[in-house]
Motif scaffolding. Sequence first.
Motif, mmCIF file in Angstrom:
data_model
loop_
_atom_site.group_PDB
_atom_site.id
_atom_site.type_symbol
_atom_site.label_atom_id
_atom_site.label_comp_id
_atom_site.label_asym_id
_atom_site.label_seq_id
_atom_site.Cartn_x
_atom_site.Cartn_y
_atom_site.Cartn_z
ATOM 1 N N ARG A 138 0.824 -1.213 0.000
ATOM 2 C CA ARG A 138 0.000 0.000 0.000
ATOM 3 C C ARG A 138 0.859 1.265 0.000
ATOM 4 O O ARG A 138 0.482 2.281 -0.609
ATOM 5 N N ARG A 192 2.712 11.734 -0.757
ATOM 6 C CA ARG A 192 1.823 10.978 -1.660
ATOM 7 C C ARG A 192 1.062 9.910 -0.884
ATOM 8 O O ARG A 192 -0.158 9.748 -1.056
ATOM 9 N N VAL A 193 1.773 9.189 -0.008
ATOM 10 C CA VAL A 193 1.113 8.155 0.806
ATOM 11 C C VAL A 193 0.082 8.784 1.733
ATOM 12 O O VAL A 193 -1.043 8.287 1.871
ATOM 13 N N ARG A 195 -1.511 11.543 1.284
ATOM 14 C CA ARG A 195 -2.630 12.003 0.442
ATOM 15 C C ARG A 195 -3.562 10.843 0.130
ATOM 16 O O ARG A 195 -4.791 10.986 0.150
ATOM 17 N N GLU A 196 -2.991 9.674 -0.149
ATOM 18 C CA GLU A 196 -3.808 8.491 -0.425
ATOM 19 C C GLU A 196 -4.591 8.059 0.811
ATOM 20 O O GLU A 196 -5.754 7.659 0.704
ATOM 21 N N ASP A 199 -7.486 10.308 1.064
ATOM 22 C CA ASP A 199 -8.503 9.924 0.080
ATOM 23 C C ASP A 199 -9.283 8.696 0.537
ATOM 24 O O ASP A 199 -10.462 8.537 0.200
ATOM 25 N N ASP A 200 -8.621 7.817 1.309
ATOM 26 C CA ASP A 200 -9.270 6.603 1.814
ATOM 27 C C ASP A 200 -10.135 6.862 3.050
ATOM 28 O O ASP A 200 -10.794 5.945 3.549
#
Length: 258
Positions: A138, A192-193, A195-196, A199-200
């Motif tokens: 992930r 980036r992680v 941000r993901e 988003d989750d």
Amino acid sequence: MTSATTRLRPDVVVRIENLSKSFDGRLVLDGVGLTVRHKKIVAIIGQSGGGKTTLLRCLNLLERPDHGLLEVAGETIFSGDEVRCHDLAKLRQSVGMVFQRFNLFPHLTAVENVMLAQLRAGIPEQDALERAVQLLRRVGLAHRGVAYPEQMSGGEQQRVAIARALALRPKVLLFDEPTSSLDPESTAEVLRVMRELADDGMTMVLVTHELPFAREVADWVVFVDGGRIVEEGEPAEVLGKPRELRTRTFLASYAAGQ
């Protein structure tokens, strides 16, 4: 943990009221109050020494407050001047934390670092291994599972630390300046992680000096100075149209340093 007060709304993950903390007679937190709602990202900004990290560390009792109220995931963990949580291991399953300096175990591989807390929580080894591999994938590090921390870049180590913090499925994830010791490329990888995760729908509280990231990702920004919350609100308000002179001065100083 003891049962929580019924005042806590179902969508509130963290509630802080009148929280105070001193070190050697110096007041570091002075009557702080804050609410963090489910699936929201709260960014805490301010100068070094203003109390940001202490506030974060109080949330999982790495620092014991002097006075106030702390409720996490429906449980009262601190009230008045007493710790109400008698199972710190359980608390830290609910409140994951990513530190500035990674804090990985140097003698363990990436996958072993992510497995360790699970094993201590009684999760079977095979299940812990499968979740560790899943989480490393992930964060973009499936290929680094057998690497030791000294064999990884700072950005890779911090992403392993994020995977480790996620391993026990916390209710809220705390980040203490997660990119402050990283180079620009590694910073971009970690952001980036994060941000993901946003988003989750991960509930997050982050102390950060990355104001553009806070503007982009956070739902709520809190400016802390001198142990107090000087101003808070939506990013466009606090970072774009601050009401308080102290906030404007801080943002101007930040802009001048860029």
